[in-house]
Write a protein that holds these residues in place. Sequence first.
Motif, PDB file in Angstrom:
ATOM      1  N   MET A   9     -41.803 -15.211 -41.767  1.00 55.03           N
ATOM      2  CA  MET A   9     -42.528 -14.882 -42.767  1.00 55.03           C
ATOM      3  C   MET A   9     -43.510 -15.106 -42.603  1.00 55.03           C
ATOM      4  O   MET A   9     -44.543 -13.877 -43.889  1.00 55.03           O
ATOM      5  N   ASN A  10     -44.186 -15.825 -41.995  1.00 61.36           N
ATOM      6  CA  ASN A  10     -45.845 -16.002 -42.159  1.00 61.36           C
ATOM      7  C   ASN A  10     -47.262 -13.677 -41.845  1.00 61.36           C
ATOM      8  O   ASN A  10     -47.467 -13.376 -42.423  1.00 61.36           O
ATOM      9  N   THR A  11     -45.628 -13.694 -40.887  1.00 64.73           N
ATOM     10  CA  THR A  11     -46.095 -12.330 -40.085  1.00 64.73           C
ATOM     11  C   THR A  11     -46.060 -11.118 -42.083  1.00 64.73           C
ATOM     12  O   THR A  11     -46.456 -10.314 -41.557  1.00 64.73           O
ATOM     13  N   ARG A  12     -44.928 -11.078 -42.552  1.00 69.08           N
ATOM     14  CA  ARG A  12     -44.660 -10.302 -43.060  1.00 69.08           C
ATOM     15  C   ARG A  12     -45.618 -10.592 -44.594  1.00 69.08           C
ATOM     16  O   ARG A  12     -45.906  -9.317 -45.074  1.00 69.08           O
ATOM     17  N   PHE A  13     -45.863 -11.688 -44.381  1.00 69.52           N
ATOM     18  CA  PHE A  13     -46.888 -12.162 -45.422  1.00 69.52           C
ATOM     19  C   PHE A  13     -48.303 -11.914 -45.217  1.00 69.52           C
ATOM     20  O   PHE A  13     -48.463 -10.377 -46.059  1.00 69.52           O
ATOM     21  N   LEU A  14     -49.206 -11.945 -44.101  1.00 64.67           N
ATOM     22  CA  LEU A  14     -49.986 -11.303 -44.081  1.00 64.67           C
ATOM     23  C   LEU A  14     -50.202 -10.127 -43.575  1.00 64.67           C
ATOM     24  O   LEU A  14     -50.826  -8.867 -44.386  1.00 64.67           O
ATOM     25  N   GLN A  15     -48.773  -9.274 -43.697  1.00 69.62           N
ATOM     26  CA  GLN A  15     -48.832  -8.070 -43.247  1.00 69.62           C
ATOM     27  C   GLN A  15     -49.239  -7.043 -44.743  1.00 69.62           C
ATOM     28  O   GLN A  15     -48.909  -6.429 -45.350  1.00 69.62           O
ATOM     29  N   GLY A  16     -48.636  -7.553 -46.216  1.00 67.95           N
ATOM     30  CA  GLY A  16     -48.162  -7.519 -47.156  1.00 67.95           C
ATOM     31  C   GLY A  16     -49.186  -7.646 -47.774  1.00 67.95           C
ATOM     32  O   GLY A  16     -49.750  -6.561 -48.968  1.00 67.95           O
ATOM     33  N   THR A  17     -49.878  -8.396 -47.539  1.00 68.80           N
ATOM     34  CA  THR A  17     -51.718  -8.773 -48.320  1.00 68.80           C
ATOM     35  C   THR A  17     -52.342  -7.831 -48.327  1.00 68.80           C
ATOM     36  O   THR A  17     -53.320  -7.062 -48.547  1.00 68.80           O
ATOM     37  N   CYS A  18     -52.500  -7.207 -46.507  1.00 68.04           N
ATOM     38  CA  CYS A  18     -53.497  -6.819 -46.187  1.00 68.04           C
ATOM     39  C   CYS A  18     -52.722  -5.522 -46.516  1.00 68.04           C
ATOM     40  O   CYS A  18     -54.098  -4.078 -47.449  1.00 68.04           O
TER      41      CYS A  18
ATOM     42  N   GLU B 257     -33.990  -9.167 -54.517  1.00 66.63           N
ATOM     43  CA  GLU B 257     -33.294 -10.558 -53.655  1.00 66.63           C
ATOM     44  C   GLU B 257     -34.555 -11.358 -54.057  1.00 66.63           C
ATOM     45  O   GLU B 257     -35.637 -10.522 -55.222  1.00 66.63           O
ATOM     46  N   ARG B 258     -34.561 -12.853 -54.501  1.00 69.39           N
ATOM     47  CA  ARG B 258     -35.530 -13.782 -54.390  1.00 69.39           C
ATOM     48  C   ARG B 258     -36.233 -13.495 -53.542  1.00 69.39           C
ATOM     49  O   ARG B 258     -36.203 -13.560 -52.125  1.00 69.39           O
ATOM     50  N   SER B 259     -37.973 -13.006 -53.831  1.00 71.00           N
ATOM     51  CA  SER B 259     -39.129 -12.673 -52.862  1.00 71.00           C
ATOM     52  C   SER B 259     -40.730 -13.040 -53.609  1.00 71.00           C
ATOM     53  O   SER B 259     -40.339 -14.015 -54.809  1.00 71.00           O
TER      54      SER B 259
ATOM     55  N   LEU C 292     -44.214  -7.141 -52.897  1.00 70.08           N
ATOM     56  CA  LEU C 292     -42.936  -8.691 -52.374  1.00 70.08           C
ATOM     57  C   LEU C 292     -42.900  -8.776 -51.494  1.00 70.08           C
ATOM     58  O   LEU C 292     -42.043  -7.841 -50.559  1.00 70.08           O
ATOM     59  N   VAL C 293     -42.287  -9.605 -50.289  1.00 74.78           N
ATOM     60  CA  VAL C 293     -42.146 -10.414 -49.552  1.00 74.78           C
ATOM     61  C   VAL C 293     -41.503 -11.138 -49.028  1.00 74.78           C
ATOM     62  O   VAL C 293     -40.922 -12.324 -49.924  1.00 74.78           O
ATOM     63  N   THR C 294     -40.769 -10.873 -48.425  1.00 78.50           N
ATOM     64  CA  THR C 294     -39.376 -11.989 -47.805  1.00 78.50           C
ATOM     65  C   THR C 294     -39.196 -11.844 -46.493  1.00 78.50           C
ATOM     66  O   THR C 294     -40.331 -11.304 -45.600  1.00 78.50           O
ATOM     67  N   ASP C 295     -37.717 -12.215 -45.970  1.00 78.29           N
ATOM     68  CA  ASP C 295     -38.268 -12.076 -44.115  1.00 78.29           C
ATOM     69  C   ASP C 295     -37.795 -11.062 -43.563  1.00 78.29           C
ATOM     70  O   ASP C 295     -37.645 -11.105 -42.308  1.00 78.29           O
ATOM     71  N   THR C 296     -37.465  -9.675 -44.692  1.00 78.79           N
ATOM     72  CA  THR C 296     -37.354  -8.525 -43.882  1.00 78.79           C
ATOM     73  C   THR C 296     -38.771  -7.740 -44.331  1.00 78.79           C
ATOM     74  O   THR C 296     -39.272  -8.178 -45.275  1.00 78.79           O
ATOM     75  N   PRO C 297     -38.933  -6.955 -44.252  1.00 77.68           N
ATOM     76  CA  PRO C 297     -39.780  -5.176 -44.472  1.00 77.68           C
ATOM     77  C   PRO C 297     -40.700  -5.325 -46.109  1.00 77.68           C
ATOM     78  O   PRO C 297     -39.350  -5.844 -46.597  1.00 77.68           O
ATOM     79  N   PRO C 298     -41.513  -5.896 -46.149  1.00 82.87           N
ATOM     80  CA  PRO C 298     -41.955  -5.998 -47.647  1.00 82.87           C
ATOM     81  C   PRO C 298     -41.769  -4.054 -48.306  1.00 82.87           C
ATOM     82  O   PRO C 298     -41.602  -3.286 -47.387  1.00 82.87           O
ATOM     83  N   VAL C 299     -41.375  -4.427 -49.467  1.00 81.25           N
ATOM     84  CA  VAL C 299     -41.625  -3.784 -50.321  1.00 81.25           C
ATOM     85  C   VAL C 299     -42.400  -3.273 -51.350  1.00 81.25           C
ATOM     86  O   VAL C 299     -43.162  -4.936 -51.900  1.00 81.25           O
ATOM     87  N   PHE C 300     -43.350  -1.950 -51.438  1.00 77.77           N
ATOM     88  CA  PHE C 300     -44.305  -1.911 -52.195  1.00 77.77           C
ATOM     89  C   PHE C 300     -44.117  -0.811 -53.355  1.00 77.77           C
ATOM     90  O   PHE C 300     -43.437  -0.849 -53.343  1.00 77.77           O
ATOM     91  N   LEU C 301     -44.522  -1.697 -54.849  1.00 81.52           N
ATOM     92  CA  LEU C 301     -44.350  -1.290 -55.792  1.00 81.52           C
ATOM     93  C   LEU C 301     -45.420  -1.014 -56.444  1.00 81.52           C
ATOM     94  O   LEU C 301     -46.543  -1.058 -56.287  1.00 81.52           O
ATOM     95  N   VAL C 302     -45.806   0.317 -56.596  1.00 78.12           N
ATOM     96  CA  VAL C 302     -47.009   1.521 -57.713  1.00 78.12           C
ATOM     97  C   VAL C 302     -46.754   1.924 -58.752  1.00 78.12           C
ATOM     98  O   VAL C 302     -46.596   3.450 -58.548  1.00 78.12           O
ATOM     99  N   PRO C 303     -47.092   1.174 -59.805  1.00 81.45           N
ATOM    100  CA  PRO C 303     -46.692   1.737 -61.081  1.00 81.45           C
ATOM    101  C   PRO C 303     -47.689   2.516 -61.715  1.00 81.45           C
ATOM    102  O   PRO C 303     -48.998   1.637 -61.817  1.00 81.45           O
ATOM    103  N   LEU C 304     -47.831   3.523 -62.443  1.00 87.43           N
ATOM    104  CA  LEU C 304     -49.180   3.847 -63.016  1.00 87.43           C
ATOM    105  C   LEU C 304     -48.223   3.489 -64.962  1.00 87.43           C
ATOM    106  O   LEU C 304     -47.458   4.186 -65.257  1.00 87.43           O
ATOM    107  N   THR C 305     -49.151   2.595 -65.589  1.00 88.96           N
ATOM    108  CA  THR C 305     -48.790   1.847 -66.930  1.00 88.96           C
ATOM    109  C   THR C 305     -49.568   2.434 -67.833  1.00 88.96           C
ATOM    110  O   THR C 305     -50.647   2.207 -67.811  1.00 88.96           O
ATOM    111  N   VAL C 306     -48.583   2.384 -68.966  1.00 87.59           N
ATOM    112  CA  VAL C 306     -49.378   2.349 -70.743  1.00 87.59           C
ATOM    113  C   VAL C 306     -49.780   1.086 -71.037  1.00 87.59           C
ATOM    114  O   VAL C 306     -48.011   0.456 -71.410  1.00 87.59           O
TER     115      VAL C 306
END
Length: 203
Positions: free
Chosen positions: A1-10, A92-94, A114-128
């Motif tokens: 979890m810590n490794t996934r969190f650091l990867q996601g944050t970086c 999932e809850r993340s 979004l980070v769990t114990d599985t590889p993270p997911v990145f969301l990159v939306p452009l919004t109005v």
Amino acid sequence: MNTRFLQGTCSLASLTIAIVALSGFSAQAQTRKNAAAPARVPGTASTSSSGLRTQRQVAQNVAPGRTTLSGPSYIGIGGNLIGFGGDSPLSERSFAIISKIGLTNNLSLRPSVLVTDTPPVFLVPLTVDFPVQSVTPNGQINLAPYLGGGAVVSTNDGAKAGFLLTGGIDVPLSPRFTANAAANVGFIDGAEVGLTVGVGYNF
């Protein structure tokens, strides 16, 4: 979890820095182009139309990190509380790292991870972004809705990208903090839905 969190944050930090740098270069190039334009004789139709175009360009100049109609830019943390439709952190809850980067008066980039114990997911939306609206007579509670779309990137079993739809609200809490709630629908191997809630620090 810590490794996934650091990867996601970086990764989110690197993405944010790259977007800001690229947008700043684009705005600087546009400014130089406008400055190099030859002067025209006042009163001509060409001068008038050129002036209108210049005004529009100035009004829409990209300024990463600016305040938009929905409020200031921010970065914060939260959680994906409800999800369904798949097995990635989006459905999932993340743990969530959220952000808003104002670009123009009514456009924002809102990268998150979004980070769990599985590889993270990145969301990159452009919004109005829409203006802040008061929902109570005394103005103590204000909401600012937004809608947009972009990309969702899953890093499970290699990178996979798909289309993302998003909609949400920003809730000003104080001059320093903004609450956020967002519904995200991603399409990678199928539709996945998640509801993210968090609090951001304004900058």
